[in-house]
Design a protein around this motif. Structure first.
Motif, short mmCIF file in Angstrom:
data_model
loop_
_atom_site.label_atom_id
_atom_site.label_comp_id
_atom_site.label_asym_id
_atom_site.label_seq_id
_atom_site.Cartn_x
_atom_site.Cartn_y
_atom_site.Cartn_z
N LYS B 3 27.69 23.25 39.97
CA LYS B 3 27.13 24.84 39.69
C LYS B 3 27.36 24.99 38.08
O LYS B 3 26.27 25.58 37.53
N PHE B 4 28.32 23.96 37.49
CA PHE B 4 28.16 24.24 36.11
C PHE B 4 27.02 23.64 35.54
O PHE B 4 26.50 24.03 34.53
N LYS B 7 24.06 25.49 35.70
CA LYS B 7 24.03 26.81 34.78
C LYS B 7 23.58 26.34 33.41
O LYS B 7 22.98 26.65 32.65
N GLY B 10 20.16 25.77 33.35
CA GLY B 10 19.46 27.01 33.05
C GLY B 10 19.28 27.34 31.59
O GLY B 10 18.44 28.15 31.05
#
Lengths: 397, 397
Positions: B3-4, B7, B10
């Protein structure tokens, strides 16, 4: 001298008007004065002054820059200032320690490098819309504190003491601001936003209410209406401020996110929904703006044609006006609007009846050119009715 | 962890986009870092540090808060900060002296009263639109300095010395900012405003250029155009940013007033004229917004009727588009637009020919209801043509 006197009178009347338009401005100024005098007293309380020393001035500084018109803005700035000072202070002490390892010659270079790096990165982060909206001030304070702490020529123990003092005074200043802004005649950004949306709806409703009379007036009562033209024109112009309301609404929504539960609003009220509704209202206002230009238009449709569409048009605009003001008062009282849908249905019916009128009304020898503007007006009114429907849906949510 | 990682990717892509959209953002960040490291070096130059002492930190503080994206904003803030510090410092010394006459008991009361009075009055003055526009920051600094100076517990001679040091460091900081913002890849607010107006004109011209094809496309080439729909839609949406450009333009005009002569602009260029032109462009954009809703409208006029008005409509919109982009490039090169009037005249001619078409084109059995939207489109186009005329006039001035 006379010129000066005239200017003085001008300023006085302007001041009176500013105060009258929104008495909270006066209250805000007094609150600001109060907060500052309160925090200044700290200088004269020996026990506090002695423990903080020169850092007391940071309390004053904080009050001046943190105190804002709305509670949300004050809270946001206070939070940003406190957090940023803490973070940057810690980092600054670290950087200072690292740099001192580089020896007396290397220290300025290492420090300069750190400052350059962090200041550039932090400045760039202010261009992210999300950071700009909520943490812009915090980033500024971060850069400020980091440079001050890492650059200052003190030994580390001295810095830690200074940082502690500064943080305490900043928290003291922020708390003073927050308390005064919450407990002395608070101005909530959320409430402002809420009211703003309702007022904007009312402004458009006002226009639609008056539009029918204004557009068809020429044959209704040419003589009479000339008298109150100025008054009427004024309320027909009120909607213009809605066109440019986007920035103000976004700011208020940002501030509102910081606010705790108050009045009818809980923490983390769906402020985004307000922005959405505000956007729809602006959509409607753009149509109104287009409509407005037809009131003053020189080419008017022939009276007999106008008369045919008159009833339906007036009905459409006044029913949507009623629906919108119904929605506005529903927002104000935070209840479900009960009769708004009835009004919208009515205006839909009027629109449909207008359509059937149009099917039959066209005399064989009509000059299409002449009725263009009238037809456009009706089309725009139909658009506005559907805008009103969208707004109603959005309000229901 | 995944997830990190997502991110992080992104954020990276966002950063790249921000930098690509406007590389001056990166330059600005680097300039900020540069200014700060430069001013930090003052700490390590013994002769300067010795004469300023702890006040050196005010130079750092000034750089952080004064440095802005455009030259005008930096100049304005620097000027405000310097002037306000000077004025408030002088007043503060006076107030301090007066208060000290009141004896040890009376002093806090007198000082508190002065601070309350001045802070309230100054806070209120920030509500005047004229002061808000140009001197908002100055008033803030005025309150700040006045409270700090009058409250601080020092003797008068000590204060005068401190005030002198602080003023010098603030001027030093401001000058650093001003020099770097003017001489290292300057971003002029005036030029920004100038380009913004031209870009806005082009955006509307783009829309009008594409509108004819988009609106009449259904019967032109139903299959082909479906492919590039997405691209086209994009450039048909570009005008939307014009609708909310008012605040940005006003800010730029305010900053531009501070700027000295640069490039093609002299000091006190008629920035007001730009605001006026910008307002007219927005008027035009509101019409475009109303027009845009008809592209997606479900009720389309019967093809044979559309065909009749097609040529004139396309001519009107493309000729006004040409006129507008002509005006835009005239603004960019700062020359008199020579052929813009020809295009406007052409679109006027098209509008007139449309009128005659309409007089004759109406088949006896037409359903007026069905052609409403097409008629509205033509009416709005006529409106836009006259908007374009107004803009042309305004640009000529």
């Amino acid at each position: 001298l006379n010129k000066f006197k005239g200017k003085l009178i001008g300023v006085t009347s302007k001041t009176k008007k500013l105060g009258k338009d929104d008495p909270r401005r006066i209250i805000h100024s007094v609150k600001m004065g109060l907060a500052l005098s309160l925090i200044s007293l700290v200088y004269y309380f020996r026990p506090i002054y002695d423990s903080f020393g020169v850092s007391t001035m940071w309390a004053v500084l904080t009050v001046v820059v943190v105190f804002e018109f709305t509670v949300g803005a004050t809270l946001g700035k206070g939070f940003n200032r406190g957090m940023a000072t803490f973070l940057a202070g810690a980092l600054g002490v670290g950087a200072h320690h690292l740099a001192s390892l580089a020896g007396e010659q290397g220290e300025p270079i290492v420090i300069g490098f750190f400052v350059f790096l962090l200041a550039s990165a932090a400045s760039f982060s202010r261009f992210y819309p999300e950071i700009k909206a909520r943490y812009d001030y915090g980033v500024l304070i971060f850069i400020l504190t980091f440079s001050l702490v890492s650059v200052s020529g003190y030994r580390v123990e001295k810095i830690v003491q200074l940082a502690h003092q500064r943080l305490s005074t900043i928290i003291l200043g922020s708390l003073t601001c927050v308390f005064i802004s919450i407990f002395v005649c608070p101005v909530w950004a959320g409430e402002e936003l809420h009211n703003q949306i309702a007022v904007n709806l009312e402004k458009i409703a006002d226009f639609l209410e008056g539009f029918g009379g204004e557009y068809f007036q020429t044959e209704l009562s040419n003589g009479e209406s000339a008298l109150d033209t100025k008054d009427e024109k004024l309320f027909l112009e009120r909607y213009k401020s809605v066109l440019n309301s986007k920035t103000a609404e976004e700011n208020l929504a940002n501030f509102a996110q910081w606010e705790p539960c108050h009045g009818h609003f809980r923490y983390q009220h769906p402020w985004k929904q307000y922005l959405k509704t505000g956007g729809l209202i602006r959509q409607c206002a753009y149509r109104v703006e287009a409509l407005n230009s037809y009131i003053k238009s020189e080419i008017q449709a022939p009276p007999e044609f106008k008369k045919k569409i008159q009833d339906a048009c007036i009905k459409m605009s006044s029913e949507s006006a009623k629906a919108l003001s119904e929605l506005a008062s529903a927002i104000r009282t935070m209840t479900q609007p009960c009769t708004a849908n009835v009004h919208i249905a009515n205006s839909r019916i009027a629109a449909n009846s207008l359509k059937t009128t149009l099917k039959t009304a066209l005399p064989m020898d009509t000059d299409l050119l002449q009725i263009i503007s009238a037809v456009t007006v009706t089309a725009l009114l139909v658009e506005i009715v559907s805008c009103a429907e969208n707004i109603a849906e959005s309000v229901h949510e």
